[in-house]
Structure formats: C-alpha cells, structure tokens
Motif scaffolding. Structure first.
Motif, mmCIF file in Angstrom:
data_model
loop_
_atom_site.group_PDB
_atom_site.id
_atom_site.type_symbol
_atom_site.label_atom_id
_atom_site.label_comp_id
_atom_site.label_asym_id
_atom_site.label_seq_id
_atom_site.Cartn_x
_atom_site.Cartn_y
_atom_site.Cartn_z
ATOM 1 N N TRP A 26 -15.809 29.874 -37.059
ATOM 2 C CA TRP A 26 -14.410 30.235 -37.308
ATOM 3 C C TRP A 26 -13.571 29.994 -36.052
ATOM 4 O O TRP A 26 -12.460 29.452 -36.124
ATOM 5 C CB TRP A 26 -14.345 31.701 -37.745
ATOM 6 C CG TRP A 26 -13.021 32.177 -38.223
ATOM 7 C CD1 TRP A 26 -11.958 31.415 -38.634
ATOM 8 C CD2 TRP A 26 -12.609 33.537 -38.365
ATOM 9 N NE1 TRP A 26 -10.909 32.211 -39.022
ATOM 10 C CE2 TRP A 26 -11.286 33.518 -38.868
ATOM 11 C CE3 TRP A 26 -13.231 34.759 -38.128
ATOM 12 C CZ2 TRP A 26 -10.574 34.692 -39.125
ATOM 13 C CZ3 TRP A 26 -12.519 35.925 -38.398
ATOM 14 C CH2 TRP A 26 -11.212 35.896 -38.885
ATOM 15 N N LEU A 27 -14.104 30.386 -34.893
ATOM 16 C CA LEU A 27 -13.407 30.168 -33.628
ATOM 17 C C LEU A 27 -13.120 28.683 -33.424
ATOM 18 O O LEU A 27 -12.002 28.292 -33.029
ATOM 19 C CB LEU A 27 -14.257 30.715 -32.480
ATOM 20 C CG LEU A 27 -13.721 30.536 -31.057
ATOM 21 C CD1 LEU A 27 -12.401 31.279 -30.881
ATOM 22 C CD2 LEU A 27 -14.748 31.029 -30.034
ATOM 23 N N ALA A 30 -10.869 42.507 -32.299
ATOM 24 C CA ALA A 30 -10.321 43.723 -32.920
ATOM 25 C C ALA A 30 -8.801 43.724 -32.816
ATOM 26 O O ALA A 30 -8.199 42.900 -32.115
ATOM 27 C CB ALA A 30 -10.901 44.959 -32.243
ATOM 28 N N GLU A 31 -8.193 44.671 -33.528
ATOM 29 C CA GLU A 31 -6.738 44.816 -33.496
ATOM 30 C C GLU A 31 -6.258 45.213 -32.107
ATOM 31 O O GLU A 31 -5.209 44.765 -31.643
ATOM 32 C CB GLU A 31 -6.290 45.884 -34.499
ATOM 33 C CG GLU A 31 -6.436 45.498 -35.959
ATOM 34 C CD GLU A 31 -5.250 44.700 -36.480
ATOM 35 O OE1 GLU A 31 -4.366 44.358 -35.655
ATOM 36 O OE2 GLU A 31 -5.221 44.398 -37.678
ATOM 37 N N ILE A 45 -8.491 36.088 -34.589
ATOM 38 C CA ILE A 45 -9.782 36.539 -35.131
ATOM 39 C C ILE A 45 -9.901 38.042 -34.973
ATOM 40 O O ILE A 45 -9.843 38.568 -33.863
ATOM 41 C CB ILE A 45 -10.960 35.848 -34.423
ATOM 42 C CG1 ILE A 45 -11.036 34.372 -34.824
ATOM 43 C CG2 ILE A 45 -12.282 36.550 -34.753
ATOM 44 C CD1 ILE A 45 -12.190 33.616 -34.197
ATOM 45 N N ILE A 46 -10.027 38.710 -36.104
ATOM 46 C CA ILE A 46 -10.373 40.126 -36.141
ATOM 47 C C ILE A 46 -11.560 40.242 -37.085
ATOM 48 O O ILE A 46 -11.469 39.873 -38.262
ATOM 49 C CB ILE A 46 -9.204 40.993 -36.634
ATOM 50 C CG1 ILE A 46 -8.049 40.942 -35.627
ATOM 51 C CG2 ILE A 46 -9.651 42.435 -36.843
ATOM 52 C CD1 ILE A 46 -6.819 41.690 -36.077
ATOM 53 N N ALA A 47 -12.672 40.694 -36.576
ATOM 54 C CA ALA A 47 -13.876 40.772 -37.407
ATOM 55 C C ALA A 47 -14.804 41.837 -36.852
ATOM 56 O O ALA A 47 -14.901 42.029 -35.646
ATOM 57 C CB ALA A 47 -14.592 39.419 -37.439
ATOM 58 N N ARG A 77 -13.136 36.221 -49.181
ATOM 59 C CA ARG A 77 -12.271 35.036 -49.090
ATOM 60 C C ARG A 77 -12.467 34.311 -47.753
ATOM 61 O O ARG A 77 -12.645 33.093 -47.719
ATOM 62 C CB ARG A 77 -10.806 35.455 -49.265
ATOM 63 C CG ARG A 77 -9.820 34.297 -49.229
ATOM 64 C CD ARG A 77 -8.421 34.760 -49.560
ATOM 65 N NE ARG A 77 -7.946 35.796 -48.650
ATOM 66 C CZ ARG A 77 -7.816 37.086 -48.953
ATOM 67 N NH1 ARG A 77 -8.150 37.531 -50.161
ATOM 68 N NH2 ARG A 77 -7.364 37.958 -48.067
ATOM 69 N N ARG A 78 -12.472 35.063 -46.652
ATOM 70 C CA ARG A 78 -12.566 34.446 -45.319
ATOM 71 C C ARG A 78 -13.873 33.697 -45.133
ATOM 72 O O ARG A 78 -13.887 32.535 -44.716
ATOM 73 C CB ARG A 78 -12.454 35.518 -44.248
ATOM 74 C CG ARG A 78 -12.684 34.965 -42.835
ATOM 75 C CD ARG A 78 -12.956 36.062 -41.842
ATOM 76 N NE ARG A 78 -11.884 37.027 -41.801
ATOM 77 C CZ ARG A 78 -12.040 38.339 -41.987
ATOM 78 N NH1 ARG A 78 -13.258 38.829 -42.225
ATOM 79 N NH2 ARG A 78 -11.024 39.160 -41.923
ATOM 80 N N TRP A 79 -15.000 34.361 -45.437
ATOM 81 C CA TRP A 79 -16.284 33.721 -45.155
ATOM 82 C C TRP A 79 -16.551 32.556 -46.088
ATOM 83 O O TRP A 79 -17.224 31.589 -45.689
ATOM 84 C CB TRP A 79 -17.413 34.743 -45.199
ATOM 85 C CG TRP A 79 -17.245 35.850 -44.201
ATOM 86 C CD1 TRP A 79 -17.320 37.190 -44.422
ATOM 87 C CD2 TRP A 79 -16.961 35.712 -42.792
ATOM 88 N NE1 TRP A 79 -17.094 37.890 -43.265
ATOM 89 C CE2 TRP A 79 -16.866 37.014 -42.248
ATOM 90 C CE3 TRP A 79 -16.761 34.624 -41.951
ATOM 91 C CZ2 TRP A 79 -16.601 37.246 -40.904
ATOM 92 C CZ3 TRP A 79 -16.481 34.853 -40.611
ATOM 93 C CH2 TRP A 79 -16.408 36.146 -40.085
#
Length: 320
Positions: A168-169, A223-224, A243-245, A306-308
């Motif tokens: 993703w990065l 994170a946020e 990216i927040i995961a 949805r994201r993955w």
C-alpha cells in the motif's frame, strides 16, 4: 355475516407460543467462543479475559474453543456454519484480508457474519534497521523510488497485514519495495534488527526488545495521531502519506444471530472492557480501546474489506 366466537377465543391462544418464544431469555445453554488460532496468542488471551465476566453476566458457562488451522479459516468456517445463537468468533484484522488474497475461502467473510463489537486494536509502526540512513518515512520512500527494490520489507508471510502495508505504501508513493516473507513476524523482525533486511511494519509491543536494544528505529506511525509512547515520531499522515492502519480484534456472530442477542453481548462486553483490571491486561499485549458496538465495528469492517481488496488487486497478490 356470522362471527365464530370459538375462533376468536382461540386466536390469542394460538399466538401464545410465538410470543413466548420471542420473549425467551438468552442464553439458554452454554455459550461457545471460537478462537481460530492456537492457545497462547493474543486472540486466546482476549477470549479468556472475557470468560469470567460473560459467565457472571449471562448466567451460563462459556467455553473457549480453539480451532486453529488454514490461516484462521478453519475456526471461522465453524462459526459461519453454527448459526445457533450461542456461538461467536473472536476475529482479528486478517479476517478482512483473507478474502482479498486467498484463492479458496470456505465461507463468505461479509455475508456470513454480523458485527458485535470491537475489542481493541494495535497501532502499526514503521521501523528500519538502526544503521539505515532513512530518518523518516519520506526518506525511506525516496530510497524506494530512486532504485526499485533497494529497500526490502520483511513480512510475516505472503498476504499478511505486514505484507500488504508496504504494498500500500508503494502504491501511494510510487516507490517499489522488495517483499521478503517469513514464517511469522518474529524472524522477520530479527532480520531487520540484524540488518539483513531494511524495514518492517510492526507493533510497539512486538518490537519492544529490539527497540530497547537500539537495533531498530521507528520512523512513522500508521495512526490518526502520535503515540503517547513515541511522542517524537510523526504519523505517516504528518509525512504526507495517507496510511492509517492497525490490527484490530473484535467479536463476530453468524449472520442469523438476532440483533437483540448481538446487542446484549456487546453491552456485556463493553462493560467488561471498562474495568481497570481488564484494560491493564489488554494494554500489556498492546491493545488500545476502540469505539464499541455493532455499528462502529461495521464501519471498520466495510472500510477494511474495501481497502485490502484494492491493495491486493493492484499488487496481484493471490495465495493458492
């Protein structure tokens, strides 16, 4: 028109069984909490923390049923097929990754389950070998842009969270990283510490030993907001990377479970999670509280599915 008085008198009596069934208290028998992993791991620890409080509140025995195998699919399938109103699943983040990467999944991860509540989550951090020149996530990305696969990321296996996060990065930034899969996060982290590979996404608790030993350096938080334990480390968003995961844990029920049962179990569980003793135990394995109840958890699930799916499709990741 004649009115049959006998029929009128009988009508309320005919309705009684249905009313009585609707008002039957739950649970009526022992509750089964399926852990799709072997005993001793985070999911098992969480389950056994809940058992005494569930038994006291529900008035029935609670059995923890460890069903490891097939990357959590064996135990998850057992819950999907149970649908008896008394069987539940402790799921974690991979629940939303499995349908994105696995060729054959013996259940529908979306349609076969309904959310009860989140139990907590572990924030993911980006770390590099202490001798690597990158002092920020941005600098690591630039290295991955300058030379394809010059930066290697360790992961706990193909299709894992620690594999998809660097994918993703790379997709967000245009960098190209080399994925080096291991049989578990521990060996991967040890090779980052030894300088055999460059970087890895991990948790603070999981990487505590090598952090204290000065063998790795944290360069970003997914994170946020910044972590209290790492106040000087900026989030990935602060560095311009959206990216927040995290790796979460939560309770799921088979799709046919009545809403009232789900809400009852959510209420009981959230009361337990407010207890200092339980919060302390969860904190020891790195779990942070998250917003609870079926609706907030449903939003997390929908976003992660949805994201993955998008990340795995773009990276052409399939596990056969």
């Amino acid at each position: 028109m004649q009115i049959n008085r006998r029929s009128l008198l009988a009508a309320p009596l005919l309705a009684l069984p249905a009313v009585a069934q609707a008002q039957t208290p739950w649970p009526q028998r022992p509750v089964r909490l399926v852990v799709p992993y072997a005993a001793g791991g985070p999911s098992d620890i969480i389950a056994r923390l809940l058992v005494p409080g569930w038994q006291a509140a529900l008035g029935q025995p609670v059995v923890v049923d460890n069903r490891p195998g097939a990357g959590a699919m064996l135990g998850t399938e057992a819950v999907a097929r149970a649908n008896d109103g008394h069987t539940f699943l402790i799921a974690d983040g991979p629940h939303t990754i499995i349908p994105a990467v696995q060729e054959r999944v013996p259940y529908d991860a979306v349609a076969d389950f309904v959310p009860i509540t989140m139990l907590g989550a572990v924030t993911m951090i980006l770390l590099v070998n202490a001798n690597h020149p990158a002092r920020s996530a941005r600098e690591l990305v630039e290295a991955g842009r300058a030379q394809a696969e010059a930066v290697s990321f360790g992961s706990s296996g193909v299709g894992s969270l620690t594999h998809l996060l660097p994918e993703w990065l790379g997709q967000l930034t245009g960098a190209r990283f080399a994925n080096v899969p291991y049989r578990g996060a521990g060996p991967a982290l040890q090779d980052v510490a030894a300088g055999q590979i460059t970087a890895m996404f991990s948790s603070l608790v999981g990487s505590d030993a090598v952090l204290r030993g000065g063998q790795v350096r944290v360069i970003g938080v997914a994170a946020e907001s910044r972590m209290a334990e790492l106040p000087d480390v900026p989030t990935l968003r602060e560095q311009g990377i959206s990216i927040i995961a995290d790796n979460w844990w939560g309770l799921l029920a088979p799709a046919g479970t009545p809403p009232a049962v789900r809400q009852r179990l959510a209420d009981v569980t959230l009361d337990l999670l407010r207890q200092d003793a339980i919060r302390t135990r969860l904190s020891a394995i790195g779990l942070e509280p998250r917003e609870g109840g079926p609706e907030p958890f449903a939003r997390v699930l929908a976003a992660d599915f949805r994201r993955w799916a998008e990340v795995a499709r773009a990276a052409n990741i399939r596990v056969r």
